[in-house]
Design a protein around this motif. Structure first.
Motif, mmCIF file in Angstrom:
data_model
loop_
_atom_site.group_PDB
_atom_site.id
_atom_site.type_symbol
_atom_site.label_atom_id
_atom_site.label_comp_id
_atom_site.label_asym_id
_atom_site.label_seq_id
_atom_site.Cartn_x
_atom_site.Cartn_y
_atom_site.Cartn_z
ATOM 1 N N VAL A 11 0.716 -1.041 -0.150
ATOM 2 C CA VAL A 11 -0.045 -0.018 0.035
ATOM 3 C C VAL A 11 0.798 1.315 -0.049
ATOM 4 O O VAL A 11 1.939 1.371 0.839
ATOM 5 C CB VAL A 11 -0.919 0.141 1.249
ATOM 6 N N GLY A 12 0.610 2.153 -0.898
ATOM 7 C CA GLY A 12 1.547 3.212 -0.927
ATOM 8 C C GLY A 12 3.070 2.905 -1.152
ATOM 9 O O GLY A 12 3.548 1.989 -1.899
ATOM 10 N N PRO A 13 3.823 3.700 -0.305
ATOM 11 C CA PRO A 13 5.180 3.418 -0.542
ATOM 12 C C PRO A 13 5.692 2.328 0.432
ATOM 13 O O PRO A 13 6.956 2.176 0.787
ATOM 14 C CB PRO A 13 5.744 4.788 -0.053
ATOM 15 N N GLY A 14 4.837 1.436 0.953
ATOM 16 C CA GLY A 14 5.225 0.367 1.872
ATOM 17 C C GLY A 14 4.306 -0.523 1.886
ATOM 18 O O GLY A 14 3.664 -0.864 0.962
ATOM 19 N N THR A 15 4.321 -1.417 3.133
ATOM 20 C CA THR A 15 3.580 -2.581 3.166
ATOM 21 C C THR A 15 2.569 -2.472 4.542
ATOM 22 O O THR A 15 3.261 -2.419 5.636
ATOM 23 C CB THR A 15 4.270 -4.013 3.443
ATOM 24 N N ASN A 68 8.637 2.822 3.094
ATOM 25 C CA ASN A 68 10.423 3.223 2.422
ATOM 26 C C ASN A 68 10.154 4.634 2.295
ATOM 27 O O ASN A 68 9.577 5.131 1.037
ATOM 28 C CB ASN A 68 10.448 2.560 1.135
ATOM 29 N N LEU A 69 10.892 5.350 2.935
ATOM 30 C CA LEU A 69 10.939 6.916 3.012
ATOM 31 C C LEU A 69 11.639 7.395 1.559
ATOM 32 O O LEU A 69 11.444 8.550 0.951
ATOM 33 C CB LEU A 69 11.252 7.542 4.270
ATOM 34 N N SER A 70 13.015 6.530 1.561
ATOM 35 C CA SER A 70 13.526 6.900 0.257
ATOM 36 C C SER A 70 14.188 5.668 0.132
ATOM 37 O O SER A 70 14.277 4.592 0.770
ATOM 38 C CB SER A 70 14.728 7.965 0.668
ATOM 39 N N PRO A 71 15.065 5.352 -0.864
ATOM 40 C CA PRO A 71 15.635 4.168 -1.099
ATOM 41 C C PRO A 71 16.799 3.656 0.228
ATOM 42 O O PRO A 71 17.077 2.553 0.230
ATOM 43 C CB PRO A 71 16.637 4.619 -2.385
ATOM 44 N N ASN A 101 8.944 2.220 10.087
ATOM 45 C CA ASN A 101 8.055 1.249 10.200
ATOM 46 C C ASN A 101 7.171 1.541 11.633
ATOM 47 O O ASN A 101 7.984 1.871 12.688
ATOM 48 C CB ASN A 101 8.658 -0.280 10.736
ATOM 49 N N TYR A 130 18.293 4.153 8.631
ATOM 50 C CA TYR A 130 19.144 4.548 7.594
ATOM 51 C C TYR A 130 20.151 3.612 7.031
ATOM 52 O O TYR A 130 20.870 3.346 7.972
ATOM 53 C CB TYR A 130 19.538 6.000 7.731
#
Lengths: 507, 509
Positions: free
Chosen positions: A313-317, A410-413, A418, A460
């Motif tokens: 969902v969106g940028p994550g799980t 995942n905010l960025s690569p 979480n 990070y």
């Protein structure tokens, strides 16, 4: 014989010898993990177990160093490093080893590392066993532990792979019964889409504790039989049977002989965007000569189930899960209904479960509410539901309903965040339920709601293999603990919290 | 007079074909010291023997005593940390220094090749000093420079040193089987080399050749697909960036039914495959399909026509079931003609070739990096002694079963170098070497492409490219143009940069 013939025969013999020796080119494989964590917590002291366990009066004690419910802050650094070395003779034969070095900054070092000689102000320390130590000034401690040593090989001309030796094992019930390191022999056989695992572990041999009996007569025996069928690329189903047969006769008060049978069904499927998994398990057994409402045999019939779902969902799980383990009510008879998660019990009966757990449930994402090996630190974890049965021994397992919801983003690569929230209820109330001194010295709280944990972890990736992370968790204790702090005034225990800063290197 | 000249020429030609044995310099290897090694005495004797053997060649001949020698060689083998150096000093019998040479390396595995290189250096220097006649042209084919492929014609001018060829027809080629220092001295020039390209690309694929002669090239970083046109330089035409939770595992192309280039991106998102198909529409990249639960790869199976293949991911198996031909119809993928995989093989680590009898064999890189050839029943026929493949690109899958053991919530699955089979049946495979390949921590420093042919019982190396001076994340052999495209990471991505790549294109003969 002519010289020419002799040479020919010798050459042929040499050639035969050469082809009869398989080419053995050793490959060395190293893996490892190293994590350094700095803890800030009111309950965690690196000791392991349930920090909110009740005493005989039903009161929740305060950690050492405290006299009121307003707990002082503990801060400590814990370092844990594991090195795995595998010697691969071929695709089908390898020796796997794993080693561990643990310490806490400033703990003990040099020759003063024997735990028995730790009295404050005592200079005459003796010995240097050093396990999990060596973090004090001038370090130098024998603190290398061997966690795993086992052979991993395939039986020629079969699809059976054997692992023999001291090895890790986790059950297919997501670890709620057994998740441990043990000495044994496991086999895994592939038959088309099916995999069959069968094995035996010897947990303890009581002859090592002065019984005078032959080796192997009084053991903790563990049997494993698991099947898994990859019905399609999207569906796995399985069935398991585990035998836990403690025939050591270690403590008559805790049962001379303890035998458990666990049957379970497992499933894991991808349905559209959802990934679903779960299990249902029955646990049955007998505890002979147990001191429970008199003395005699007790019988166990317990249940556990789990359902979990996750989706991108969106940028994550987004993920959610529910675990249920059945519990014992305030038992007046000899019929036990509390799910038993295993624990360490060297030279002791199952009552030793409270000390160090060998059952886990990671899917919750909790840090303080239940024992989650993915967020924890090993046997030094402090969690409220430390045993998946939510008790301290098979006669007082309360069971649990544990519901959790989480999102891994995942905010960025390189950066992630979480967040999890989870709530737990005791499935049954018994003597482990704290009393509310606001009512009376013996009045158990009416609610089974144990508490809700909210936690976040942000990290990070400085490199692919090196991650810096910050974990923070806070548990809002429920009415289950109301008025139960073991302090002078009638108070609730302080809500547990932890803040952990970590550097984790995995390779 | 004319007849006399012809006769003279006829007499001279065979003479040039004879080895010039009379011009050999007699060398005696006097003493080899060994420092920082166990079994020092044994090592000294071994080194002396190794160097003596390798100094026996066309230009020099090792003799057994100083009395017979023109030149006396002494040397030192020293190891410091992981690095070793073999240094040699050649003097006349009167004690006058003639030349010095050294070779260094990084592991014991490199020692014997290093001694060979050292011998080559000494031989060359001594030959010059003693003005020994150079071997004739036919002899020279056995020497190192002859292992280099001839210059390839336009459009690319690859220098001889770009490809190190093996000449199986030669029985005697001990010295020439090693890469000589002069190969390195020639630098990396040759063929076509792009300028520094922004972004450390992991993957490369080529598309069509356009009417203006330029070629479509697609580079993929972890979360970015870039569309270039390559002519005299690399011109970035379009690019697209994926979400933070997505990672590109492979990029491949196929010509669509409308003639446009289709780009198949295998993407992992939240532990599941969520692949995409893009199309080139003029100067744009247009998304044609997404959320496809397949690994994709387009390649020439057994050197045949380029087709699209797909494989699934299982609940626990990283690569589930057979590889099958894939046909896309909109967002639907139809699979046909499944291919059974041998043990360890996946869509990204296998190919097939036909032997001289026309039998189809399968080749794969196993997880330890060995090339394994399987017969039609997928029984192992042969495996290499050297390791090949190697990639820093990986994906991760949930590994709850082992998190207590590994301390890592995820299992790392590394991708591998592609195995290509040309229309001539040649087998190409990439190989990376590194100083830091430890478990899941990989940092390769050089790469090369090796070309093999199947001789009926094993793979024989036909040629290999010179090592790149950087990690080689991917390569692609363009069979139609007979060109090798080698992608290099010239700067790894970091906190503040995307890193950088370069692309070298070399003509293959």
């Amino acid at each position: 014989m002519k010289l020419k013939q002799t040479v020919a025969i010798a050459a042929a013999a040499g050639a035969l010898a050469a082809i009869s020796v398989p080419a053995m080119a050793f490959d060395n494989e190293f893996h490892g993990t190293s994590r350094l964590r700095y803890f800030l917590s009111n309950y965690e002291q690196g000791g392991g177990g349930n920090p909110l366990g009740v005493n005989a009066s039903g009161l929740v004690g305060v950690p050492s160093g405290n006299a009121t419910e307003n707990l002082k802050l503990n801060n400590y650094f814990e370092q844990r490093t594991r090195i795995f070395y595998t010697a691969k003779a071929s695709d089908d034969l390898k020796l796997v080893t794993g080693f561990e070095i643990d310490s806490v900054f400033g703990d003990r070092s040099q020759s003063g590392t024997t735990p028995a000689a730790q009295t404050v102000g005592t200079a005459a320390f003796t010995g240097a066993t050093g396990r999990n130590e060596g973090g004090a000034l001038e370090s130098d401690t024998v603190n290398l532990e061997t966690k795993w040593v086992y052979l991993d090989f395939k039986i020629p001309s079969t699809t059976t792979r054997v692992t023999a030796g001291i090895q890790p094992f986790k059950d297919q019930l997501k670890g709620i019964f057994m998740d441990f390191d043990a000495a044994g022999i496991m086999t895994s056989t592939k038959a088309g889409p099916a995999t069959i695992n069968a094995g035996y572990f010897r947990g303890y041999d009581q002859s090592y504790f002065g019984t005078g009996r032959p080796r192997g007569m009084d053991d903790l025996n563990i049997g494993v039989f698991e099947t898994k069928l990859a019905a399609s690329k999207n569906v796995n189903v399985g069935g398991v049977y585990y035998l836990y047969d403690d025939a050591r006769g270690t403590a008559p008060s805790g049962g001379n002989d303890f035998q458990l049978h666990v049957f379970g069904l497992t499933a894991d499927a991808k349905v559209g965007p959802l990934t679903l998994s779960g299990f249902a398990a029955y646990q049955g057994g007998i505890i002979k000569d147990v001191a429970l409402n008199g003395s005699g045999n007790a019988y166990l019939n317990a249940l556990a189930y789990n359902v979990a779902a996750k989706a991108a969902v969106g940028p994550g799980t987004l993920k959610t899960a529910l675990l249920f383990t059945s519990g014992n009510a305030a038992n007046t008879g000899r019929h036990l209904t509390g799910w038993v998660g295993t624990g360490q019990s060297q030279n002791a009966s199952f009552a030793g479960f409270a000390s160090a757990g060998t059952s886990t449930y990671n899917e919750s994402g909790m840090m303080l509410l239940n024992r989650n090996a993915a967020a924890g630190t090993g046997t030094t974890d402090n969690e409220i539901i430390y045993n998946t049965g939510n008790g301290t021994n098979p006669t007082n397992m309360q069971g649990v309903y544990l519901a959790s919801l989480g999102y891994d983003a995942n905010l960025s690569p390189k950066a992630y965040l979480n967040a999890n929230v989870g709530a737990a209820w005791a499935a049954h109330s018994n003597g482990l339920k704290p009393v509310d001194r606001g009512i009376s010295a013996t009045a158990r709280n009416a609610t089974n709601y144990m508490g809700t944990e909210v936690n976040i972890e942000t990290g990070y990736k400085m490199y692919d293999n090196l991650t810096a992370s910050l974990q923070a968790a806070y548990v809002i204790l429920g009415g289950y603990y109301k008025g139960s702090a073991n302090v002078a005034a009638v108070k609730d225990p302080e809500n547990p919290y932890t803040v952990r800063t970590s550097l984790i290197f995995n390779f | 007079m004319k007849k006399l000249l012809i006769i003279l020429a006829a007499l001279l030609i065979p003479l040039t074909a004879l080895p010039v044995l009379a011009a050999q310099v007699r060398v005696f290897v006097a003493d080899m010291n060994a420092i920082g090694v166990p079994n020092r005495d044994e090592m000294k004797a071994t080194l002396q023997m190794l160097l003596s053997s390798r100094l026996t060649g066309d230009r020099t001949m090792a003799v057994s005593s100083a009395g017979e020698a023109d030149v006396i060689v002494s040397g030192t083998y020293v190891t410091i940390g992981k690095i070793f150096s073999v240094d040699a000093l050649a003097k006349t019998t009167a004690g006058k220094t003639l030349t010095r040479a050294f070779v260094q390396g990084e592991s014991q595995d490199e020692l014997i090749p290093a001694v060979s290189k050292l011998a080559d250096k000494l031989s060359a220097d001594l030959a010059k000093i003693y003005a020994a006649p150079l071997p004739s042209s036919s002899t020279a084919t056995m020497a190192a420079p002859a292992m280099v492929a001839p210059v390839v014609a336009a459009p690319l001018a690859a220098p001889k040193s770009d490809f190190i060829k093996k000449e199986p027809q030669l029985n005697k080629a001990p010295a020439a089987e090693f890469i000589k220092p002069r190969d390195y001295e020639q630098g990396s020039a040759g063929g076509w080399l792009s300028k520094r390209l922004n972004g450390a690309a992991n993957l490369i694929a080529t598309g069509k050749t356009l009417p203006d002669g330029s070629r479509e090239i697609f580079l993929a970083e972890e979360r970015r697909l870039s569309y270039y046109r390559q002519s005299n330089d690399m011109k970035l035409v379009a690019e697209t960036e994926l979400g933070n939770s997505e990672k590109i595992l492979s990029v491949d192309t196929l010509e669509g039914s409308d003639g446009a280039t289709e780009i198949y991106l295998t993407i992992l998102r939240s532990d599941e495959l969520s692949s995409q198909v893009w199309q080139v529409k003029g100067d744009k990249l247009v998304l044609a399909a997404q959320k496809l639960p397949y690994y994709f790869r387009s390649f020439s199976l057994a050197g045949g026509p380029k087709k699209l293949y797909a494989q699934s991911m299982g609940r626990e198996d990283d690569f589930y079931g057979d590889v099958a031909e894939a046909v896309r119809n909109g967002s639907t993928i139809a699979l046909k003609n499944p291919i059974k995989m041998p043990r360890y093989a996946s869509i990204y680590s296998f190919n097939q070739f036909r032997d001289s009898d026309g039998k189809l064999q399968t080749i794969a890189i196993n997880p330890d990096g060995y090339l394994v050839v399987y017969d039609q029943e997928l029984k192992e026929l042969w495996r290499s002694n050297d390791k090949f493949g190697g990639s820093e690109l990986y994906f991760q899958r949930d590994d709850d079963a082992n998190v207590r053991v590994t301390g890592d919530k995820s299992r790392w699955v590394f991708m591998n170098q592609r195995i290509q089979v040309s229309s001539k049946g040649e087998i190409l495979v990439g190989k990376n070497d590194g100083f830091w390949v430890l478990g899941n921590a990989r940092s390769y420093k050089k790469g090369a492409v090796h070309c093999f042919t199947w001789d009926g019982s094993s793979l024989a190396e036909k040629w290999r490219t010179r090592d790149t001076q950087n990690y080689m994340p991917d390569y692609y052999y363009d069979d139609a143009r007979n060109e090798l495209l080698i992608l290099q990471t010239v700067q790894r991505p970091s906190v503040s940069t995307r890193g950088a790549s370069s692309l070298a294109i070399k003509k293959v003969e």
